[in-house]
Motif scaffolding. Structure first.
Motif, PDB file in Angstrom:
ATOM      1  N   HIS A 160       0.822  -1.205   0.000  1.00 15.26           N
ATOM      2  CA  HIS A 160       0.000   0.000   0.000  1.00 15.26           C
ATOM      3  C   HIS A 160       0.862   1.264   0.000  1.00 15.26           C
ATOM      4  N   ILE A 161       0.204   2.398  -0.228  1.00 20.55           N
ATOM      5  CA  ILE A 161       0.902   3.676  -0.249  1.00 20.55           C
ATOM      6  C   ILE A 161       1.551   3.961   1.104  1.00 20.55           C
ATOM      7  N   SER A 162       0.997   3.410   2.191  1.00 22.07           N
ATOM      8  CA  SER A 162       1.575   3.631   3.515  1.00 22.07           C
ATOM      9  C   SER A 162       2.951   2.997   3.658  1.00 22.07           C
ATOM     10  N   ALA A 163       3.292   2.060   2.746  1.00 25.64           N
ATOM     11  CA  ALA A 163       4.599   1.416   2.792  1.00 25.64           C
ATOM     12  C   ALA A 163       5.675   2.246   2.105  1.00 25.64           C
ATOM     13  N   VAL A 164       5.293   3.367   1.510  1.00 32.99           N
ATOM     14  CA  VAL A 164       6.226   4.198   0.756  1.00 32.99           C
ATOM     15  C   VAL A 164       6.695   5.366   1.613  1.00 32.99           C
ATOM     16  N   LYS A 165       7.992   5.572   1.668  1.00 32.17           N
ATOM     17  CA  LYS A 165       8.529   6.745   2.346  1.00 32.17           C
ATOM     18  C   LYS A 165       8.430   7.926   1.395  1.00 32.17           C
ATOM     19  N   LEU A 166       7.520   8.842   1.694  1.00 34.53           N
ATOM     20  CA  LEU A 166       7.259   9.964   0.798  1.00 34.53           C
ATOM     21  C   LEU A 166       8.251  11.104   1.049  1.00 34.53           C
ATOM     22  N   PRO A 167       8.720  11.752  -0.010  1.00 38.50           N
ATOM     23  CA  PRO A 167       9.604  12.915   0.161  1.00 38.50           C
ATOM     24  C   PRO A 167       8.880  14.025   0.929  1.00 38.50           C
ATOM     25  N   GLU A 168       9.647  14.836   1.586  1.00 42.70           N
ATOM     26  CA  GLU A 168       9.078  15.919   2.396  1.00 42.70           C
ATOM     27  C   GLU A 168       8.214  16.848   1.541  1.00 42.70           C
ATOM     28  N   GLY A 169       7.029  17.156   2.051  1.00 48.90           N
ATOM     29  CA  GLY A 169       6.124  18.071   1.361  1.00 48.90           C
ATOM     30  C   GLY A 169       5.312  17.440   0.257  1.00 48.90           C
ATOM     31  N   CYS A 170       5.482  16.140   0.031  1.00 47.65           N
ATOM     32  CA  CYS A 170       4.768  15.449  -1.047  1.00 47.65           C
ATOM     33  C   CYS A 170       3.674  14.559  -0.464  1.00 47.65           C
ATOM     34  N   GLN A 171       2.502  14.578  -1.071  1.00 47.02           N
ATOM     35  CA  GLN A 171       1.454  13.680  -0.620  1.00 47.02           C
ATOM     36  C   GLN A 171       0.576  13.272  -1.795  1.00 47.02           C
ATOM     37  N   PRO A 172       0.026  12.047  -1.735  1.00 45.68           N
ATOM     38  CA  PRO A 172      -0.849  11.594  -2.816  1.00 45.68           C
ATOM     39  C   PRO A 172      -2.139  12.400  -2.819  1.00 45.68           C
ATOM     40  N   THR A 173      -2.741  12.541  -3.986  1.00 43.26           N
ATOM     41  CA  THR A 173      -4.006  13.278  -4.067  1.00 43.26           C
ATOM     42  C   THR A 173      -5.154  12.470  -3.465  1.00 43.26           C
ATOM     43  N   ILE A 174      -4.995  11.146  -3.422  1.00 39.44           N
ATOM     44  CA  ILE A 174      -5.993  10.303  -2.739  1.00 39.44           C
ATOM     45  C   ILE A 174      -5.581  10.202  -1.277  1.00 39.44           C
ATOM     46  N   THR A 175      -6.384  10.765  -0.383  1.00 44.14           N
ATOM     47  CA  THR A 175      -6.016  10.806   1.028  1.00 44.14           C
ATOM     48  C   THR A 175      -7.013  10.077   1.926  1.00 44.14           C
ATOM     49  N   ASP A 176      -8.107   9.575   1.355  1.00 40.82           N
ATOM     50  CA  ASP A 176      -9.146   8.980   2.189  1.00 40.82           C
ATOM     51  C   ASP A 176      -8.993   7.476   2.384  1.00 40.82           C
ATOM     52  N   ARG A 177      -7.957   6.881   1.774  1.00 44.66           N
ATOM     53  CA  ARG A 177      -7.759   5.439   1.965  1.00 44.66           C
ATOM     54  C   ARG A 177      -6.300   5.080   1.678  1.00 44.66           C
TER      55      ARG A 177
END
Length: 207
Positions: A160-177
């Protein structure tokens, strides 16, 4: 923010299919620069240099400079059209990028340690649900790719997306799941074995 490419351009006053064909005969492409609350600017850019830039990769995630008759515009390519048969570039849309702005871009997903993934070694198959993830990112910190490590992935696992270390200030546009990016599909034989084991356990409990 550093630009990864620069293209020379000229303002364009001719529009329409006939004008576009004439430009291409001259080795030029029709394009447009828009956004940042300014008027859209039709331009022409060189076919050869644009095609080379496109095939280098990251065309839709890299900041570029378009030099229009001496005036430089900081941009990111938002879309491009290809010829349906020859795959030649036909048109490019560029979005102006203001300092401190945020962008919505499709970031590619890269998978690490696929060769040593235990789930794949056991006969599982990597099933990629999303090759890219739409993300809101700072214009000066656009990630090249999102990385998912398969070093511990087992047959039947969902990544899942939660397994990805996201760069600072970056977030997926899908935030509800916590959406799925890939799965390790278990081999058919393993699934049958698991089903048989569950059935035997059920019979034992019934006795």
């Amino acid at each position: 923010m550093a630009a990864s490419y620069e293209l020379k351009a000229s303002a364009r006053d001719r529009v329409g299919k006939g004008a576009a064909r004439a430009l291409r005969r001259e080795g030029l492409l029709p394009a447009v620069i828009y956004g940042d609350k300014k008027q859209a600017l039709p331009i022409t850019i060189p076919v050869k240099e644009t095609t080379i830039t496109l095939h280098k990769g990251g065309f839709l995630t890299h900041i570029g400079i378009i030099d229009v008759d001496g005036e430089k515009h900081q941009v990111i390519a938002k879309d491009f059209q290809l010829h349906p048969v020859r795959d030649d570039v036909m048109h490019v849309d560029f979005l102006r990028v203001a300092k401190g702005s945020t962008l919505t871009v499709e970031v590619p997903v890269h998978f690490l340690n696929e060769e040593t993934c235990p789930g794949i070694k056991k006969g599982g198959v990597l099933n990629i649900v999303r090759h890219t993830v739409e993300m809101t990112v700072p214009a000066d910190n656009i990630p090249e790719a999102l990385e998912i490590d398969l070093a511990k992935a087992q047959p039947g696992d969902s990544l899942h997306i939660s397994a990805v270390k996201l760069p600072e200030g970056c977030q997926p546009t899908i935030t509800d799941r916590d959406f799925t990016i890939a799965t390790i599909a278990a081999p058919a034989g393993m699934k049958e074995t698991d089903d048989e084991a569950e059935a035997e356990e059920g019979e034992g409990e019934a006795e």
